[in-house]
Design a protein around this motif. Structure first.
Motif, PDB file in Angstrom:
ATOM      1  N   ALA A  70      -4.099   3.097  -7.745  1.00  0.00           N
ATOM      2  CA  ALA A  70      -3.410   2.894  -9.027  1.00  0.00           C
ATOM      3  C   ALA A  70      -2.072   2.208  -8.781  1.00  0.00           C
ATOM      4  O   ALA A  70      -1.355   2.536  -7.838  1.00  0.00           O
ATOM      5  N   GLY A  71      -1.769   1.245  -9.599  1.00  0.00           N
ATOM      6  CA  GLY A  71      -0.498   0.548  -9.483  1.00  0.00           C
ATOM      7  C   GLY A  71      -0.535  -0.694  -8.620  1.00  0.00           C
ATOM      8  O   GLY A  71       0.454  -1.407  -8.505  1.00  0.00           O
ATOM      9  N   TYR A  72      -1.691  -0.987  -8.013  1.00  0.00           N
ATOM     10  CA  TYR A  72      -1.782  -2.174  -7.149  1.00  0.00           C
ATOM     11  C   TYR A  72      -1.904  -3.432  -8.006  1.00  0.00           C
ATOM     12  O   TYR A  72      -2.668  -3.478  -8.961  1.00  0.00           O
ATOM     13  N   THR A  73      -1.138  -4.448  -7.632  1.00  0.00           N
ATOM     14  CA  THR A  73      -1.204  -5.753  -8.287  1.00  0.00           C
ATOM     15  C   THR A  73      -1.552  -6.781  -7.224  1.00  0.00           C
ATOM     16  O   THR A  73      -0.843  -6.866  -6.208  1.00  0.00           O
ATOM     17  N   PRO A  74      -2.629  -7.546  -7.408  1.00  0.00           N
ATOM     18  CA  PRO A  74      -2.982  -8.553  -6.401  1.00  0.00           C
ATOM     19  C   PRO A  74      -1.799  -9.475  -6.098  1.00  0.00           C
ATOM     20  O   PRO A  74      -1.101  -9.925  -6.990  1.00  0.00           O
ATOM     21  N   GLY A  75      -1.553  -9.685  -4.819  1.00  0.00           N
ATOM     22  CA  GLY A  75      -0.453 -10.531  -4.370  1.00  0.00           C
ATOM     23  C   GLY A  75       0.842  -9.775  -4.151  1.00  0.00           C
ATOM     24  O   GLY A  75       1.771 -10.300  -3.561  1.00  0.00           O
ATOM     25  N   PRO A  81      -1.672   4.638  -0.984  1.00  0.00           N
ATOM     26  CA  PRO A  81      -2.780   5.262  -1.709  1.00  0.00           C
ATOM     27  C   PRO A  81      -2.768   6.788  -1.659  1.00  0.00           C
ATOM     28  O   PRO A  81      -3.394   7.438  -2.478  1.00  0.00           O
ATOM     29  N   PHE A  82      -2.044   7.360  -0.715  1.00  0.00           N
ATOM     30  CA  PHE A  82      -2.032   8.818  -0.565  1.00  0.00           C
ATOM     31  C   PHE A  82      -0.632   9.382  -0.766  1.00  0.00           C
ATOM     32  O   PHE A  82      -0.269  10.408  -0.204  1.00  0.00           O
ATOM     33  N   GLU A  83       0.167   8.730  -1.587  1.00  0.00           N
ATOM     34  CA  GLU A  83       1.565   9.107  -1.762  1.00  0.00           C
ATOM     35  C   GLU A  83       1.729  10.537  -2.254  1.00  0.00           C
ATOM     36  O   GLU A  83       2.684  11.222  -1.902  1.00  0.00           O
ATOM     37  N   ALA A  84       0.804  11.022  -3.056  1.00  0.00           N
ATOM     38  CA  ALA A  84       0.921  12.373  -3.613  1.00  0.00           C
ATOM     39  C   ALA A  84       0.475  13.456  -2.629  1.00  0.00           C
ATOM     40  O   ALA A  84       0.679  14.636  -2.883  1.00  0.00           O
ATOM     41  N   ASP A  85      -0.144  13.072  -1.509  1.00  0.00           N
ATOM     42  CA  ASP A  85      -0.614  14.061  -0.539  1.00  0.00           C
ATOM     43  C   ASP A  85       0.560  14.800   0.097  1.00  0.00           C
ATOM     44  O   ASP A  85       1.592  14.217   0.403  1.00  0.00           O
ATOM     45  N   GLU A  86       0.388  16.082   0.297  1.00  0.00           N
ATOM     46  CA  GLU A  86       1.373  16.915   0.977  1.00  0.00           C
ATOM     47  C   GLU A  86       0.844  17.241   2.368  1.00  0.00           C
ATOM     48  O   GLU A  86      -0.343  17.507   2.523  1.00  0.00           O
ATOM     49  N   PRO A  87       1.693  17.248   3.384  1.00  0.00           N
ATOM     50  CA  PRO A  87       1.214  17.600   4.724  1.00  0.00           C
ATOM     51  C   PRO A  87       0.738  19.054   4.768  1.00  0.00           C
ATOM     52  O   PRO A  87       1.304  19.920   4.090  1.00  0.00           O
TER      53      PRO A  87
END
Length: 109
Positions: A70-75, A81-87
């Motif tokens: 989500a949030g990716y714009t070509p170019g 992609p895993f920003e919400a993951d917690e260690p």
């Protein structure tokens, strides 16, 4: 003097190649054997083992990231992609003894 340098280089190269062969033989001596037919089956397309490990700490490979996050714009720059993951845990010098069975000797030192 020039000959001594060539001889030293030849000996170093021979030793290096010998060590590479030894390491390769050690790796190839594993109990599990796979063939090219296993690619896409028991192995991923790049040859890694598809199945996870027994305790579940390494999950089965199911194809990886197959759609843009989500949030990716070509170019544009890639988004995490895993920003919400917690260690699950963080290993430090203070708690390394607790995770010793998960660490190699080099990591534990």
């Amino acid at each position: 003097m020039y000959r001594r340098g060539l001889l030293t280089a030849a000996v170093a190269l021979s030793l290096g190649l010998g060590m590479t062969t030894l390491n390769t033989q050690t790796v190839l001596a594993a109990d599990v054997q796979f063939t090219d037919a296993d690619l896409g089956g028991a192995l991923t397309p790049t040859g890694a083992i598809r199945a996870g490990n027994e305790d579940g700490s390494i999950p089965e490979w199911t194809g990886g990231v197959t759609t843009p996050p989500a949030g990716y714009t070509p170019g544009a720059h890639h988004v995490a992609p895993f920003e919400a993951d917690e260690p699950l845990f963080v290993i430090t010098a203070d708690n390394a003894d607790e995770y010793r069975d998960m660490l190699t000797a080099g990591h534990y030192q």
